[in-house]
Write an enzyme that holds these catalytic residues in place. Structure first.
Site, PDB file in Angstrom:
ATOM      1  N   GLU A   1     -14.902 -11.666   9.798  1.00 42.11           N
ATOM      2  CA  GLU A   1     -15.317 -10.265   9.939  1.00 42.11           C
ATOM      3  C   GLU A   1     -16.765 -10.109  10.387  1.00 42.11           C
ATOM      4  OE1 GLU A   1     -14.587  -7.480   6.798  1.00 42.11           O
ATOM      5  OE2 GLU A   1     -12.444  -7.924   6.750  1.00 42.11           O
TER       6      GLU A   1
ATOM      7  N   GLU B   1      -5.780  -2.377  -6.577  1.00 41.54           N
ATOM      8  CA  GLU B   1      -6.233  -3.744  -6.462  1.00 41.54           C
ATOM      9  C   GLU B   1      -6.899  -4.275  -7.725  1.00 41.54           C
ATOM     10  OE1 GLU B   1      -7.026  -4.055  -1.698  1.00 41.54           O
ATOM     11  OE2 GLU B   1      -8.780  -3.778  -2.969  1.00 41.54           O
TER      12      GLU B   1
ATOM     13  N   TYR C   1      -8.797  -1.030  -9.667  1.00 45.48           N
ATOM     14  CA  TYR C   1      -8.920   0.363  -9.262  1.00 45.48           C
ATOM     15  C   TYR C   1      -7.676   0.786  -8.499  1.00 45.48           C
ATOM     16  CZ  TYR C   1      -9.767  -0.676  -4.360  1.00 45.48           C
ATOM     17  OH  TYR C   1      -9.608  -1.080  -3.067  1.00 45.48           O
TER      18      TYR C   1
ATOM     19  N   CYS D   1     -14.462  -7.260   2.733  1.00 43.88           N
ATOM     20  CA  CYS D   1     -13.423  -7.125   1.724  1.00 43.88           C
ATOM     21  C   CYS D   1     -12.071  -7.421   2.365  1.00 43.88           C
ATOM     22  CB  CYS D   1     -13.425  -5.749   1.088  1.00 43.88           C
ATOM     23  SG  CYS D   1     -13.769  -4.396   2.203  1.00 43.88           S
TER      24      CYS D   1
ATOM     25  N   GLU E   1      -4.475   2.105  -2.322  1.00 40.92           N
ATOM     26  CA  GLU E   1      -5.014   0.807  -2.715  1.00 40.92           C
ATOM     27  C   GLU E   1      -4.918   0.725  -4.235  1.00 40.92           C
ATOM     28  OE1 GLU E   1      -5.758  -1.825  -1.242  1.00 40.92           O
ATOM     29  OE2 GLU E   1      -6.981  -1.519   0.540  1.00 40.92           O
TER      30      GLU E   1
ATOM     31  N   HIS F   1      -7.904  -9.514   1.339  1.00 35.88           N
ATOM     32  CA  HIS F   1      -6.917 -10.025   0.396  1.00 35.88           C
ATOM     33  C   HIS F   1      -6.728 -11.524   0.641  1.00 35.88           C
ATOM     34  CE1 HIS F   1      -5.794  -5.849   1.497  1.00 35.88           C
ATOM     35  NE2 HIS F   1      -5.669  -5.713   0.200  1.00 35.88           N
TER      36      HIS F   1
ATOM     37  N   HIS G   1       0.820  -1.210   0.000  1.00 38.02           N
ATOM     38  CA  HIS G   1       0.000   0.000   0.000  1.00 38.02           C
ATOM     39  C   HIS G   1       0.859   1.267   0.000  1.00 38.02           C
ATOM     40  CE1 HIS G   1      -3.222  -2.834   1.628  1.00 38.02           C
ATOM     41  NE2 HIS G   1      -3.597  -2.469   0.428  1.00 38.02           N
TER      42      HIS G   1
END
Length: 173
Positions: free
Chosen positions: A84, A111, A99, A64, A109, A66, A23
């Site tokens: 989560e 990704e 994006y 969301c 970001e 990874h 990042h």
């Protein structure tokens, strides 16, 4: 230390690197976004925990994250949904998009995001380290809120939402 999978624009893995470093350097990496709807068609949104390292307190899609190196994307998505939001439900692959969004804290970001769709009507038990609040909202209400207060939503959510709606409308035909 959590590594993420670096990819090219064709989603071919080209390496791995620690998440914060990725990042900081704005490198393209693999991610997933899950959008869960109830039987009424309302979307389950969550408000990111205040302690998150970027986009704290902002509203976004159900889950969301990874996938970890060596993990299959859908298996990772199911695992993270449980971690989560405290539930799991069958997921359907929808589409991918790329994006790039820079944040005020110097992180970016970038990704290749795999989007999954699910349906769920049961109890939600979010992890307080990840989620401050959650709610089900109609797509019309969400679009109105995004239009009126875009600063209350994550960058990726604002990019993914119209793509999701387009994908959903094509599924109805």
């Amino acid at each position: 230390m959590t590594n993420v999978i670096l990819v090219n624009e064709q989603d071919i893995a080209i390496g791995e690197m620690e998440k914060i470093e990725v990042h900081e350097k704005a490198l393209l990496h693999r991610a997933f976004s899950i959008f869960v709807f109830n039987s009424k068609g309302d979307m389950l949104l969550h408000q990111r925990a205040a302690g998150k390292y970027h986009s704290p307190g902002l509203w976004t899609n159900t889950c969301c994250s990874h996938p970890q190196p060596g993990e299959e994307i859908e298996a990772s998505a199911l695992k993270r949904l449980q971690e989560e939001m405290g539930f799991t439900t069958p997921l359907r692959r929808a589409f991918t998009f790329i994006y790039k969004a820079a944040f005020d804290n110097g992180l970016t970001e970038h990704e290749l995001d795999h989007v999954f769709i699910g349906r769920y009507d049961g109890p939600v038990a979010p992890n307080p380290e990840e989620v401050d609040d959650y709610k089900y909202e109609s797509l019309a209400a969400i679009n109105e809120q995004v239009a009126q207060q875009p600063q209350q939503f994550t960058e990726w959510f604002k990019i993914a939402l119209p793509k999701l709606e387009t994908w959903m409308s094509l599924q109805e035909k």
